[in-house]
Design an enzyme around this catalytic site. Structure first.
Site, PDB file in Angstrom:
ATOM      1  N   GLY A  40      49.241  40.882  31.837  1.00 44.85           N
ATOM      2  CA  GLY A  40      47.779  40.340  31.802  1.00 44.85           C
ATOM      3  C   GLY A  40      47.100  40.194  30.391  1.00 44.85           C
ATOM      4  N   VAL A  41      45.728  40.560  30.501  1.00 40.31           N
ATOM      5  CA  VAL A  41      44.917  40.520  29.333  1.00 40.31           C
ATOM      6  C   VAL A  41      45.413  41.706  28.297  1.00 40.31           C
ATOM      7  CG1 VAL A  41      43.113  42.009  30.301  1.00 40.31           C
ATOM      8  CG2 VAL A  41      42.541  40.112  28.665  1.00 40.31           C
ATOM      9  N   ASP A  42      45.771  42.833  28.735  1.00 34.41           N
ATOM     10  CA  ASP A  42      46.180  43.801  28.070  1.00 34.41           C
ATOM     11  C   ASP A  42      47.504  43.430  27.261  1.00 34.41           C
ATOM     12  OD1 ASP A  42      46.509  46.437  27.161  1.00 34.41           O
ATOM     13  OD2 ASP A  42      47.430  47.317  28.826  1.00 34.41           O
ATOM     14  N   SER A 127      40.185  45.058  36.452  1.00 33.28           N
ATOM     15  CA  SER A 127      40.832  45.324  37.836  1.00 33.28           C
ATOM     16  C   SER A 127      41.000  44.071  38.632  1.00 33.28           C
ATOM     17  CB  SER A 127      39.888  46.371  38.528  1.00 33.28           C
ATOM     18  OG  SER A 127      40.088  47.469  37.977  1.00 33.28           O
ATOM     19  N   GLY A 129      42.770  41.299  38.155  1.00 35.47           N
ATOM     20  CA  GLY A 129      44.143  40.629  38.120  1.00 35.47           C
ATOM     21  C   GLY A 129      45.038  41.484  39.156  1.00 35.47           C
ATOM     22  N   TYR A 131      45.516  44.803  39.326  1.00 41.84           N
ATOM     23  CA  TYR A 131      44.905  45.734  39.910  1.00 41.84           C
ATOM     24  C   TYR A 131      44.192  45.347  41.409  1.00 41.84           C
ATOM     25  CZ  TYR A 131      46.196  49.298  36.541  1.00 41.84           C
ATOM     26  OH  TYR A 131      46.807  50.091  35.684  1.00 41.84           O
TER      27      TYR A 131
HETATM   28  N1  AR6 Z   1      41.449  36.178  28.248  1.00 46.62           N
HETATM   29  C1  AR6 Z   1      40.494  36.726  29.402  1.00 46.62           C
HETATM   30  N2  AR6 Z   1      41.018  37.104  30.697  1.00 46.62           N
HETATM   31  C2  AR6 Z   1      42.277  37.259  30.896  1.00 46.62           C
HETATM   32  C3  AR6 Z   1      43.311  36.947  30.030  1.00 46.62           C
HETATM   33  C4  AR6 Z   1      42.867  36.563  28.717  1.00 46.62           C
HETATM   34  N3  AR6 Z   1      43.741  36.313  27.485  1.00 46.62           N
HETATM   35  N4  AR6 Z   1      44.460  37.166  30.373  1.00 46.62           N
HETATM   36  C5  AR6 Z   1      44.192  37.416  31.622  1.00 46.62           C
HETATM   37  N5  AR6 Z   1      43.221  37.491  31.865  1.00 46.62           N
HETATM   38  P1  AR6 Z   1      44.437  41.942  34.610  1.00 46.62           P
HETATM   39  P2  AR6 Z   1      43.684  44.474  35.721  1.00 46.62           P
HETATM   40  C6  AR6 Z   1      42.361  37.841  33.211  1.00 46.62           C
HETATM   41  O1  AR6 Z   1      45.936  41.770  35.584  1.00 46.62           O
HETATM   42  O2  AR6 Z   1      43.801  43.837  37.109  1.00 46.62           O
HETATM   43  C7  AR6 Z   1      47.976  45.381  32.799  1.00 46.62           C
HETATM   44  O3  AR6 Z   1      49.446  45.359  33.070  1.00 46.62           O
HETATM   45  C8  AR6 Z   1      43.159  37.783  34.622  1.00 46.62           C
HETATM   46  O4  AR6 Z   1      43.051  36.529  35.115  1.00 46.62           O
HETATM   47  O5  AR6 Z   1      45.059  41.669  33.147  1.00 46.62           O
HETATM   48  O6  AR6 Z   1      42.676  45.342  35.469  1.00 46.62           O
HETATM   49  C9  AR6 Z   1      47.304  46.392  32.338  1.00 46.62           C
HETATM   50  O7  AR6 Z   1      48.442  47.431  31.387  1.00 46.62           O
HETATM   51  C10 AR6 Z   1      42.184  38.638  35.424  1.00 46.62           C
HETATM   52  O8  AR6 Z   1      40.968  37.741  35.846  1.00 46.62           O
HETATM   53  O9  AR6 Z   1      44.016  43.232  34.718  1.00 46.62           O
HETATM   54  C11 AR6 Z   1      47.284  47.160  33.735  1.00 46.62           C
HETATM   55  O10 AR6 Z   1      48.453  47.974  33.940  1.00 46.62           O
HETATM   56  C12 AR6 Z   1      41.630  39.542  34.511  1.00 46.62           C
HETATM   57  O11 AR6 Z   1      41.936  39.033  33.272  1.00 46.62           O
HETATM   58  C13 AR6 Z   1      46.827  46.337  34.807  1.00 46.62           C
HETATM   59  O12 AR6 Z   1      47.333  44.956  34.076  1.00 46.62           O
HETATM   60  C14 AR6 Z   1      42.068  40.931  34.732  1.00 46.62           C
HETATM   61  O13 AR6 Z   1      43.620  40.785  35.054  1.00 46.62           O
HETATM   62  C15 AR6 Z   1      45.261  46.141  34.760  1.00 46.62           C
HETATM   63  O14 AR6 Z   1      45.078  45.207  35.730  1.00 46.62           O
END
Ligand code: AR6
Length: 180
Positions: A40-42, A127, A129, A131
Site C-alpha cells: 500500500g502507501v507504506d 487504516s 486500505g 487494515y
Molecule cells: N498515496 C496516497 N494514498 C495511497 C497511496 C499513495 N501512493 N497508495 C495507497 N494509498 P493502506 P492501511 C491509499 O493499505 O489500511 C501496509 O502493508 C489506499 O488506497 O496503504 O493503514 C502497511 O505496512 C488507502 O486508501 O494502509 C501495513 O501493514 C490508504 O492509502 C498496512 O498496509 C491506506 O491503505 C496498513 O494498512
C-alpha cells in the site's frame, strides 16, 4: 480536484493524488507496528524515499511502535523533509478501541509535526486500505481529528489529505461537509 476549508489559522485540504509526490514539510505514512515497510502507501513511500528510510527505522526503532502511535524520520529522496510513520488499527469489528487508536495515530502525527516545526503536513487515509477500517467512519474520524488540532494551538498552517481513489476522495468530501 481540491476542496478546502479554513479553521482558525489553518487550512484543511482534500486532494486526489499520490502522497509521495507532495511538496509539504511532512507526510504521514500508514505503517505497521514493526516499521519495516509493507504494501500500500507504506510500500510506495519506502520506494520513493529510498533505502535510507528503512535503515533509519531499523536503527532508531528496533522494537517498532505500538498501534495508535507514530514516529518521525527524515524523508530522504522524497520532496517532504520528514515522514511520520503512523500505525492505525486493524479493523476487528469496532469493539477493540479501533476509533480511539485511529484518533491516536492522527494525533501522534500532528504532535510530532508540531515538535519538528513542520507547517504543512499531508496524510493518507490511515487504516482504510489493507487494515479494513469502514470507509465512512474512517473518513469522519480523520477529518474530525485533524480539524480539532488545527482549531487548537499549533504551528501547522496546512493539513492536506491525499486520497488515492475517487471513492475515498468523495467520502472525505462528505466528512468535511459534515464538520464545516
Ligand atoms: N498515496 C496516497 N494514498 C495511497 C497511496 C499513495 N501512493 N497508495 C495507497 N494509498 P493502506 P492501511 C491509499 O493499505 O489500511 C501496509 O502493508 C489506499 O488506497 O496503504 O493503514 C502497511 O505496512 C488507502 O486508501 O494502509 C501495513 O501493514 C490508504 O492509502 C498496512 O498496509 C491506506 O491503505 C496498513 O494498512
Amino acid at each position: 480536484m481540491t476542496v478546502a476549508i479554513t479553521l482558525a489559522g489553518g487550512r484543511l485540504e482534500l486532494v486526489r493524488g499520490d502522497i509521495t509526490q507532495q511538496a509539504v514539510d511532512a507526510i504521514a505514512n500508514a505503517a505497521n507496528e514493526a516499521l519495516r515497510g509493507g504494501g500500500g502507501v507504506d510500500g510506495a513511500i519506502h520506494r520513493a524515499a529510498g533505502p535510507r528510510l528503512l535503515e533509519e527505522l531499523r536503527k532508531r526503532f528496533p522494537d517498532g511502535t505500538p498501534t495508535g502511535t507514530a514516529v518521525a524520520t527524515e524523508g530522504y529522496d522524497l520532496p517532504a523533509r520528514w515522514v511520520l510513520h503512523a500505525v492505525g488499527p486493524v479493523w476487528r469489528g469496532g469493539a477493540h478501541a479501533e476509533e480511539e487508536l485511529l484518533v491516536g495515530a492522527y494525533r501522534s502525527c500532528l504532535r510530532l509535526a508540531d515538535e519538528l516545526g513542520a507547517r504543512s503536513v499531508a496524510f493518507p487515509a490511515i487504516s482504510m486500505g489493507i487494515y479494513g477500517y469502514p470507509p465512512p467512519d474512517g473518513a469522519r474520524v480523520a477529518v474530525r481529528t485533524v480539524a480539532e488540532h488545527l482549531r487548537g494551538t499549533t504551528q501547522i498552517t496546512l493539513a492536506r489529505f491525499v486520497l488515492f481513489s475517487e471513492e475515498t476522495y468523495d467520502l472525505f468530501t462528505d466528512a468535511l461537509t459534515g464538520i464545516a
